[in-house]
Design a protein around this motif. Structure first.
Motif, PDB file in Angstrom:
ATOM      1  N   SER A   2       0.711  -0.989   0.078  1.00 18.75           N
ATOM      2  CA  SER A   2      -0.020   0.086  -0.065  1.00 18.75           C
ATOM      3  C   SER A   2       0.824   1.273  -0.017  1.00 18.75           C
ATOM      4  O   SER A   2       2.072   1.387   0.528  1.00 18.75           O
ATOM      5  N   LYS A   3       0.502   2.303  -0.499  1.00 19.16           N
ATOM      6  CA  LYS A   3       1.042   3.668  -0.534  1.00 19.16           C
ATOM      7  C   LYS A   3       1.536   3.983   0.810  1.00 19.16           C
ATOM      8  O   LYS A   3       2.418   4.465   1.111  1.00 19.16           O
ATOM      9  N   GLU A   4       0.575   3.833   2.007  1.00 18.34           N
ATOM     10  CA  GLU A   4       0.797   4.219   3.075  1.00 18.34           C
ATOM     11  C   GLU A   4       2.024   3.432   3.551  1.00 18.34           C
ATOM     12  O   GLU A   4       2.791   3.892   4.529  1.00 18.34           O
ATOM     13  N   LYS A   5       2.109   1.912   3.445  1.00 20.35           N
ATOM     14  CA  LYS A   5       3.327   1.479   3.965  1.00 20.35           C
ATOM     15  C   LYS A   5       4.567   1.661   3.265  1.00 20.35           C
ATOM     16  O   LYS A   5       5.508   1.875   4.062  1.00 20.35           O
ATOM     17  N   GLN A   6       4.328   2.022   1.880  1.00 21.73           N
ATOM     18  CA  GLN A   6       5.662   2.608   1.104  1.00 21.73           C
ATOM     19  C   GLN A   6       5.992   3.941   1.839  1.00 21.73           C
ATOM     20  O   GLN A   6       7.335   4.159   2.127  1.00 21.73           O
ATOM     21  N   ILE A   7       5.048   4.915   2.119  1.00 24.15           N
ATOM     22  CA  ILE A   7       5.532   5.958   2.804  1.00 24.15           C
ATOM     23  C   ILE A   7       5.999   5.965   4.035  1.00 24.15           C
ATOM     24  O   ILE A   7       7.201   6.623   4.418  1.00 24.15           O
ATOM     25  N   GLN A  17       9.830  14.759   2.821  1.00 25.74           N
ATOM     26  CA  GLN A  17       8.481  14.179   2.616  1.00 25.74           C
ATOM     27  C   GLN A  17       8.063  14.721   1.203  1.00 25.74           C
ATOM     28  O   GLN A  17       7.341  13.954   0.484  1.00 25.74           O
ATOM     29  N   ARG A  18       8.707  15.652   0.934  1.00 28.82           N
ATOM     30  CA  ARG A  18       8.719  16.260  -0.740  1.00 28.82           C
ATOM     31  C   ARG A  18       9.132  15.068  -1.618  1.00 28.82           C
ATOM     32  O   ARG A  18       8.562  14.747  -2.728  1.00 28.82           O
ATOM     33  N   ARG A  19      10.339  14.283  -1.511  1.00 31.90           N
ATOM     34  CA  ARG A  19      10.967  13.242  -2.107  1.00 31.90           C
ATOM     35  C   ARG A  19       9.940  12.278  -2.081  1.00 31.90           C
ATOM     36  O   ARG A  19       9.854  11.784  -3.411  1.00 31.90           O
ATOM     37  N   ILE A  20       9.201  11.696  -0.961  1.00 34.25           N
ATOM     38  CA  ILE A  20       8.419  10.655  -0.950  1.00 34.25           C
ATOM     39  C   ILE A  20       7.199  11.007  -1.906  1.00 34.25           C
ATOM     40  O   ILE A  20       6.786  10.102  -2.674  1.00 34.25           O
ATOM     41  N   ALA A  21       6.763  12.144  -1.807  1.00 28.42           N
ATOM     42  CA  ALA A  21       5.454  12.604  -2.567  1.00 28.42           C
ATOM     43  C   ALA A  21       5.894  12.355  -3.899  1.00 28.42           C
ATOM     44  O   ALA A  21       4.843  11.878  -4.599  1.00 28.42           O
ATOM     45  N   SER A  22       6.745  12.755  -4.402  1.00 31.56           N
ATOM     46  CA  SER A  22       7.291  12.885  -5.766  1.00 31.56           C
ATOM     47  C   SER A  22       7.468  11.459  -6.241  1.00 31.56           C
ATOM     48  O   SER A  22       7.070  11.080  -7.356  1.00 31.56           O
ATOM     49  N   SER A  27       0.201  13.251  -2.960  1.00 27.62           N
ATOM     50  CA  SER A  27       0.204  14.758  -2.504  1.00 27.62           C
ATOM     51  C   SER A  27       1.314  14.841  -1.253  1.00 27.62           C
ATOM     52  O   SER A  27       1.221  13.787  -0.483  1.00 27.62           O
ATOM     53  N   ARG A  28       1.848  16.014  -1.014  1.00 25.83           N
ATOM     54  CA  ARG A  28       2.396  15.995   0.215  1.00 25.83           C
ATOM     55  C   ARG A  28       1.764  16.219   1.436  1.00 25.83           C
ATOM     56  O   ARG A  28       1.962  15.510   2.271  1.00 25.83           O
ATOM     57  N   ASN A  29       0.393  16.401   1.219  1.00 23.52           N
ATOM     58  CA  ASN A  29      -0.349  16.342   2.633  1.00 23.52           C
ATOM     59  C   ASN A  29      -0.850  14.863   2.870  1.00 23.52           C
ATOM     60  O   ASN A  29      -0.853  14.583   4.092  1.00 23.52           O
ATOM     61  N   THR A  30      -0.786  14.020   1.875  1.00 25.13           N
ATOM     62  CA  THR A  30      -0.850  12.392   2.100  1.00 25.13           C
ATOM     63  C   THR A  30       0.334  11.855   3.162  1.00 25.13           C
ATOM     64  O   THR A  30       0.052  11.305   4.044  1.00 25.13           O
ATOM     65  N   VAL A  31       1.501  12.589   2.555  1.00 27.38           N
ATOM     66  CA  VAL A  31       2.652  12.202   3.255  1.00 27.38           C
ATOM     67  C   VAL A  31       2.654  12.702   4.676  1.00 27.38           C
ATOM     68  O   VAL A  31       3.125  12.031   5.690  1.00 27.38           O
ATOM     69  N   ALA A  32       2.450  14.019   4.702  1.00 24.67           N
ATOM     70  CA  ALA A  32       2.154  14.571   6.236  1.00 24.67           C
ATOM     71  C   ALA A  32       1.446  13.902   7.213  1.00 24.67           C
ATOM     72  O   ALA A  32       1.500  13.535   8.376  1.00 24.67           O
TER      73      ALA A  32
END
Length: 47
Positions: A2-7, A17-22, A27-32
């Motif tokens: 899942s994206k959450e697990k990858q994050i 966080q910016r690198r992860i989002a990219s 979105s950066r909000n999702t990462v945050a």
């Protein structure tokens, strides 16, 4: 995976966080939000 697990994996590996989002095309909000949830629950690589 899942994206959450990858994050979480990328956060714990020290990526910004910016690198992860990219990299994951989220979105950066999702990462945050995932980062905040992880810190609220005190997650670590062992969890």
């Amino acid at each position: 995976m899942s994206k959450e697990k990858q994050i979480l994996h990328m956060l714990l590996d020290g990526y910004s966080q910016r690198r992860i989002a990219s990299t994951l095309c989220v979105s950066r909000n999702t990462v945050a939000k995932v980062a905040k949830a992880a810190s609220d629950h005190q997650l670590s690589k062992d969890a």
